[in-house]
Motif scaffolding. Structure first.
Motif, PDB file in Angstrom:
ATOM      1  N   ALA F  62      27.806 172.929  58.317  1.00  0.00           N
ATOM      2  CA  ALA F  62      28.615 174.150  58.458  1.00  0.00           C
ATOM      3  C   ALA F  62      28.810 174.456  59.933  1.00  0.00           C
ATOM      4  CB  ALA F  62      27.918 175.319  57.768  1.00  0.00           C
ATOM      5  N   VAL F  63      30.009 174.823  60.291  1.00  0.00           N
ATOM      6  CA  VAL F  63      30.276 175.068  61.708  1.00  0.00           C
ATOM      7  C   VAL F  63      31.374 176.126  61.894  1.00  0.00           C
ATOM      8  CG1 VAL F  63      32.041 173.253  62.021  1.00  0.00           C
ATOM      9  CG2 VAL F  63      30.616 173.931  63.957  1.00  0.00           C
ATOM     10  N   LEU F  64      31.161 176.953  62.894  1.00  0.00           N
ATOM     11  CA  LEU F  64      32.197 177.883  63.334  1.00  0.00           C
ATOM     12  C   LEU F  64      32.930 177.245  64.501  1.00  0.00           C
ATOM     13  CD1 LEU F  64      33.128 181.042  63.245  1.00  0.00           C
ATOM     14  CD2 LEU F  64      31.789 181.148  65.330  1.00  0.00           C
ATOM     15  N   VAL F  65      34.259 177.167  64.402  1.00  0.00           N
ATOM     16  CA  VAL F  65      35.082 176.702  65.524  1.00  0.00           C
ATOM     17  C   VAL F  65      35.764 177.927  66.136  1.00  0.00           C
ATOM     18  CG1 VAL F  65      36.970 175.183  66.252  1.00  0.00           C
ATOM     19  CG2 VAL F  65      35.542 174.544  64.283  1.00  0.00           C
ATOM     20  N   ARG F  66      35.486 178.196  67.423  1.00  0.00           N
ATOM     21  CA  ARG F  66      36.139 179.354  68.057  1.00  0.00           C
ATOM     22  C   ARG F  66      37.623 179.061  68.227  1.00  0.00           C
ATOM     23  NH1 ARG F  66      37.060 182.713  72.702  1.00  0.00           N
ATOM     24  NH2 ARG F  66      35.928 184.668  72.464  1.00  0.00           N
ATOM     25  N   GLY F  67      38.459 179.999  67.779  1.00  0.00           N
ATOM     26  CA  GLY F  67      39.877 179.734  67.634  1.00  0.00           C
ATOM     27  C   GLY F  67      40.603 179.314  68.896  1.00  0.00           C
TER      28      GLY F  67
END
Lengths: 76, 76, 76, 76, 76, 76, 76
Positions: F62-67
């Motif tokens: 799971a990963v958050l990609v900063r927009g």
């Protein structure tokens, strides 16, 4: 300079008005002058100012420094 | 230029309207011209302007300078 | 171009609508065309346009220039 | 494309919906596809698209282009 | 430092007021000083500060650090 | 994917939720994963994701990609 | 991690509070620590943290990571 009272950074900068400040820019340039005015973007109005770059000093007189160029600003 | 009255940097710039200003851009380019108009983003409208880059001068006439390119602006 | 009346830079640009303008971009690219429309971000819509890069000219026809790329815009 | 009526740049872009556009990005990459949707940030949704980089073409199909990457957008 | 209570990052930073913090800037420069004030842009006001760059330490005294330069800020 | 109906780019992206998307970042990095969530800044939450850089694949989960890092996002 | 429910990326990040996350920064630096707090700018407050750069690990303890530096954030 600020003593015990909690303030905001721009309030602290306000106490430097009328004094010489050294402004270090992101590009490595330094601008030194008397702080006359600033706004919330950190746009500065300096007088009796000069820029210093690689040991070379150039007189600027009155100058507007666009705030987004600023790295550090330190009252002398 | 601003005397004793505390003002904001853009108020100080306003007093340079109709005068020649030297605008140093982040890229190293310099644009010199008569300041006719500006806005809160520091977009400038200059007339009788020229750009100076690496010792080379090019006539521009009337020109819009997008504000986010500006490093310093100094009235002459 | 603006005479004696104080205006804002984008009002001055408005008077260039329907005329050819030279747009210098931050990357060094130049786009030249007839200014048809612009907005507060300086997004431009040009027609009969061409880009110039390193002495090479490419026809673009109608083109949108995203405003944040712009360095200078000068009506011809 | 816009005739005599003064419009905003994004209104002009709107008339390119359903047509192929060439999108030049700041990085030098080009994306070509059918413009299906865009918003005020210039985020684009293209279909039947491909990217072109250094003479190499890669099929992308449907693709979102984040608006802040865009240099020029030109309808074909 | 924050225990079990959920807070926001700037609330956590608030607990570092009056203490020395190490501020790592995007440029690689480090500024160390006593945190006196900060705002939502992460503009900082430090006192008794110094900058450290490539092993060289320079006394700054009171200094404003413009928030958009900051990478990390760590209380000592 | 969008048929005849005019929509906004983020509405089109919404139809990719639950599917694998390839996200090309400005730095050249590619992140591939199942799109679980996104917001108006184009912050993405991906699961079963991996990053690909110079032919090397690294599992991320799971990963958050900063927009603001995103160049292109393409559903597979 | 998010199951079937549609959420926003920051809601998903919220479920990582109290857990270790790996934060990849745009500069190539990695910061690893226990996520204690974050805000809508993706400013993070980490504890028991360390930074990793070119195979070198440095203990940071409690640290604020300014959100605009972040590339990826992945809970472990």
């Amino acid at each position: 300079m600020m003593g015990m009272t909690e303030t905001r950074p721009l309030d602290a900068l306000d106490s430097a008005k009328g004094k010489r400040i050294i402004v270090s820019l992101k590009s490595g340039l330094e601008v030194v002058g008397v702080l006359k005015a600033f706004d919330i973007h950190l746009n500065l109005w300096l007088e009796e100012s000069e820029k210093r770059e690689d040991g070379k000093i150039t007189k600027l007189g009155a100058v507007l420094v666009r705030g987004d160029n600023i790295l550090l600003a330190s009252p002398q």
